[in-house]
Design an enzyme around this catalytic site. Structure first.
Site, PDB file in Angstrom:
ATOM      1  CB  ALA A 137      90.533  33.333 127.955  1.00  0.00           C
ATOM      2  N   GLY A 143      95.651  34.248 129.672  1.00  0.00           N
ATOM      3  CA  GLY A 143      94.951  35.949 128.613  1.00  0.00           C
ATOM      4  C   GLY A 143      95.592  36.705 129.547  1.00  0.00           C
ATOM      5  CD  GLU A 199      98.143  33.719 125.846  1.00  0.00           C
ATOM      6  OE1 GLU A 199      96.708  33.662 126.543  1.00  0.00           O
ATOM      7  OE2 GLU A 199      98.614  33.675 125.406  1.00  0.00           O
ATOM      8  CD  GLU A 233      97.133  29.926 129.280  1.00  0.00           C
ATOM      9  OE1 GLU A 233      98.236  29.309 130.139  1.00  0.00           O
ATOM     10  OE2 GLU A 233      96.894  31.075 128.645  1.00  0.00           O
TER      11      GLU A 233
HETATM   12  C1  HXC Z   1      86.232  32.979 134.466  1.00  0.00           C
HETATM   13  C2  HXC Z   1      86.803  33.436 136.808  1.00  0.00           C
HETATM   14  C3  HXC Z   1      88.072  32.948 136.152  1.00  0.00           C
HETATM   15  C4  HXC Z   1      88.153  32.974 134.495  1.00  0.00           C
HETATM   16  C5  HXC Z   1      88.369  33.173 138.012  1.00  0.00           C
HETATM   17  N1  HXC Z   1      86.884  33.416 137.648  1.00  0.00           N
HETATM   18  N2  HXC Z   1      89.045  33.227 137.210  1.00  0.00           N
HETATM   19  N3  HXC Z   1      85.740  33.199 135.800  1.00  0.00           N
HETATM   20  N4  HXC Z   1      87.505  32.558 133.754  1.00  0.00           N
HETATM   21  N5  HXC Z   1      89.773  32.710 133.670  1.00  0.00           N
HETATM   22  C6  HXC Z   1      85.685  33.491 138.666  1.00  0.00           C
HETATM   23  C7  HXC Z   1      85.879  32.436 139.420  1.00  0.00           C
HETATM   24  O1  HXC Z   1      84.601  32.072 139.204  1.00  0.00           O
HETATM   25  C8  HXC Z   1      84.606  33.011 140.617  1.00  0.00           C
HETATM   26  O2  HXC Z   1      83.988  33.237 140.618  1.00  0.00           O
HETATM   27  C9  HXC Z   1      85.788  34.638 140.694  1.00  0.00           C
HETATM   28  O3  HXC Z   1      86.132  35.139 139.182  1.00  0.00           O
HETATM   29  C10 HXC Z   1      86.201  34.261 141.557  1.00  0.00           C
HETATM   30  O4  HXC Z   1      87.909  33.831 141.144  1.00  0.00           O
HETATM   31  P1  HXC Z   1      87.915  32.777 142.727  1.00  0.00           P
HETATM   32  O5  HXC Z   1      88.969  31.576 141.858  1.00  0.00           O
HETATM   33  O6  HXC Z   1      87.087  32.543 143.705  1.00  0.00           O
HETATM   34  O7  HXC Z   1      88.708  33.689 143.506  1.00  0.00           O
HETATM   35  P2  HXC Z   1      90.292  33.343 143.902  1.00  0.00           P
HETATM   36  O8  HXC Z   1      90.463  31.835 145.095  1.00  0.00           O
HETATM   37  O9  HXC Z   1      90.990  34.349 144.680  1.00  0.00           O
HETATM   38  O10 HXC Z   1      91.929  32.688 143.533  1.00  0.00           O
HETATM   39  C11 HXC Z   1      91.989  33.740 142.409  1.00  0.00           C
HETATM   40  C12 HXC Z   1      92.933  32.907 141.064  1.00  0.00           C
HETATM   41  C13 HXC Z   1      91.099  31.528 140.286  1.00  0.00           C
HETATM   42  C14 HXC Z   1      93.857  31.949 141.525  1.00  0.00           C
HETATM   43  C15 HXC Z   1      92.998  34.152 139.730  1.00  0.00           C
HETATM   44  O11 HXC Z   1      90.403  32.649 139.764  1.00  0.00           O
HETATM   45  C16 HXC Z   1      91.896  30.996 139.076  1.00  0.00           C
HETATM   46  O12 HXC Z   1      92.552  30.447 139.440  1.00  0.00           O
HETATM   47  N6  HXC Z   1      91.360  31.669 137.995  1.00  0.00           N
HETATM   48  C17 HXC Z   1      91.988  31.068 137.348  1.00  0.00           C
HETATM   49  C18 HXC Z   1      93.814  31.502 136.429  1.00  0.00           C
HETATM   50  C19 HXC Z   1      93.296  30.358 134.698  1.00  0.00           C
HETATM   51  O13 HXC Z   1      92.674  29.419 134.983  1.00  0.00           O
HETATM   52  N7  HXC Z   1      93.015  31.761 134.308  1.00  0.00           N
HETATM   53  C20 HXC Z   1      93.270  30.885 132.489  1.00  0.00           C
HETATM   54  C21 HXC Z   1      92.098  31.297 131.680  1.00  0.00           C
HETATM   55  S1  HXC Z   1      92.540  30.445 130.058  1.00  0.00           S
HETATM   56  P3  HXC Z   1      82.374  32.479 141.416  1.00  0.00           P
HETATM   57  O14 HXC Z   1      81.830  33.413 139.970  1.00  0.00           O
HETATM   58  O15 HXC Z   1      82.246  31.096 141.800  1.00  0.00           O
HETATM   59  O16 HXC Z   1      82.172  33.593 142.440  1.00  0.00           O
HETATM   60  C22 HXC Z   1      93.543  31.682 129.149  1.00  0.00           C
HETATM   61  C23 HXC Z   1      93.664  31.830 127.553  1.00  0.00           C
HETATM   62  C24 HXC Z   1      94.238  32.141 127.095  1.00  0.00           C
HETATM   63  O17 HXC Z   1      93.631  32.344 129.593  1.00  0.00           O
HETATM   64  C25 HXC Z   1      94.347  31.615 125.953  1.00  0.00           C
HETATM   65  C26 HXC Z   1      93.497  32.779 124.686  1.00  0.00           C
HETATM   66  C27 HXC Z   1      93.443  33.961 125.490  1.00  0.00           C
END
Ligand code: HXC
Length: 257
Positions: free
Chosen positions: A65, A108, A111, A131
């Site tokens: 998400a 997400g 999911e 999460e």
């Molecule tokens: C918003 C995101 C994002 C996310 C990545 N980005 N994941 N933006 N929401 N979930 C954005 C970053 O902010 C960054 O933007 C760009 O994408 C590139 O990401 P990086 O982190 O620089 O890439 P990298 O170093 O290759 O790492 C990849 C990654 C990491 C390991 C996937 O991005 C990451 O850990 N992302 C979050 C994963 C996560 O926690 N997912 C769960 C979300 S909560 P900028 O602008 O800085 O370039 C969820 C809840 C679900 O899903 C429940 C309800 C549906």
């Protein structure tokens, strides 16, 4: 219909939806989910479409998400707006749906992939429910589907630690049906979906219903449900055609396709 966050294509009888927010690693925001649901609705109604492939890019399926959208959400926003309810649309899609996952399928994203009927994974696929690291928990069925698909121990470990698992581990624990070389993932997903879509759509839908009911009901009720569906298959022209084709040693040409 033009979309900004997804790319929609038709390949014969297969509908293809590509998640497409590359700068945000396909993070799933409200606009994307709205478009996804519109595309699912259109494919549901299109009689030419017999199966769906949902995919991302070669690098990422979806990184979850959109955290930037969720960051300021309040409890009242979430409760009154019934946050995440709209994500469920995919789980009610009645035609066969394959998730073709390359790269990250996190939170997400994982999911969403699990709402499909099965997951084909590229060698570089990585799955996780991170999460907990954000101070939240899976909210689109992650705890429920993961526990049912991979068992309690693995689901607990993944959700409690937030660690990722690679494609090999995901295949070993039953989350994905097959691992495919990264360069041929989409081709293989489309080939598989086309094979499914060439068969009887109502029968494919019954199979999907029956297998899904295994996760919702008792063995006795599930077997009864399967038997009723089995009986109903004999009311279809496709059963007559499929069996006639076998006896006559020719390829079947299903009517409900
Ligand atoms: C918003 C995101 C994002 C996310 C990545 N980005 N994941 N933006 N929401 N979930 C954005 C970053 O902010 C960054 O933007 C760009 O994408 C590139 O990401 P990086 O982190 O620089 O890439 P990298 O170093 O290759 O790492 C990849 C990654 C990491 C390991 C996937 O991005 C990451 O850990 N992302 C979050 C994963 C996560 O926690 N997912 C769960 C979300 S909560 P900028 O602008 O800085 O370039 C969820 C809840 C679900 O899903 C429940 C309800 C549906």
């Amino acid at each position: 219909m033009s979309y900004e966050n997804i790319i929609v294509e038709v390949h014969g009888a297969v509908g293809l939806i590509r998640l497409n927010r590359p700068k945000a690693l396909n993070a799933l925001n409200t606009a994307l989910i709205r478009e996804l649901n519109l595309a699912l609705g259109a494919f549901s109604e299109d009689p030419q479409i017999g199966a769906l492939v949902l995919t991302g890019s070669e690098k990422v399926f979806a990184a979850g998400a959109d955290i930037k959208e969720l960051q300021t959400l309040t409890y009242m926003d979430a409760y009154l707006g019934d946050a995440i309810r709209t994500w469920e649309r995919l789980s009610y899609f009645r035609k066969p749906a394959i998730a073709a996952v390359a790269g990250f399928a996190l939170g997400g994203g994982c999911e969403l992939a699990m709402m499909c009927d099965f997951i084909l994974a590229a060698e570089n696929a990585k799955f996780g429910q991170p999460e907990i690291k954000l101070g939240i928990l899976p909210g689109a069925g992650g705890t429920q589907r993961l526990a049912r698909f991979v068992g309690k121990a693995k689901a607990m470990e993944l959700c409690l630690t937030g660690r990722m698992m690679d494609a090999q581990e995901a295949e070993r624990c039953g989350l994905v049906s097959r691992i495919v070389p990264s360069e041929s993932l989409l081709e293989e997903a489309l080939r598989t979906a086309k094979a499914i879509a060439s068969m009887s759509l109502p029968i494919a839908m019954q199979i999907k219903d029956c297998i899904n009911s295994a996760y919702e009901t008792t063995m006795t009720e599930g077997v009864k449900f399967e038997r009723r569906n089995f009986h109903a298959a004999f009311a279809t022209q496709d059963q007559k055609e499929g069996m006639a084709a076998f006896i006559e040693k020719r390829p079947a040409k299903f009517v409900n396709r």
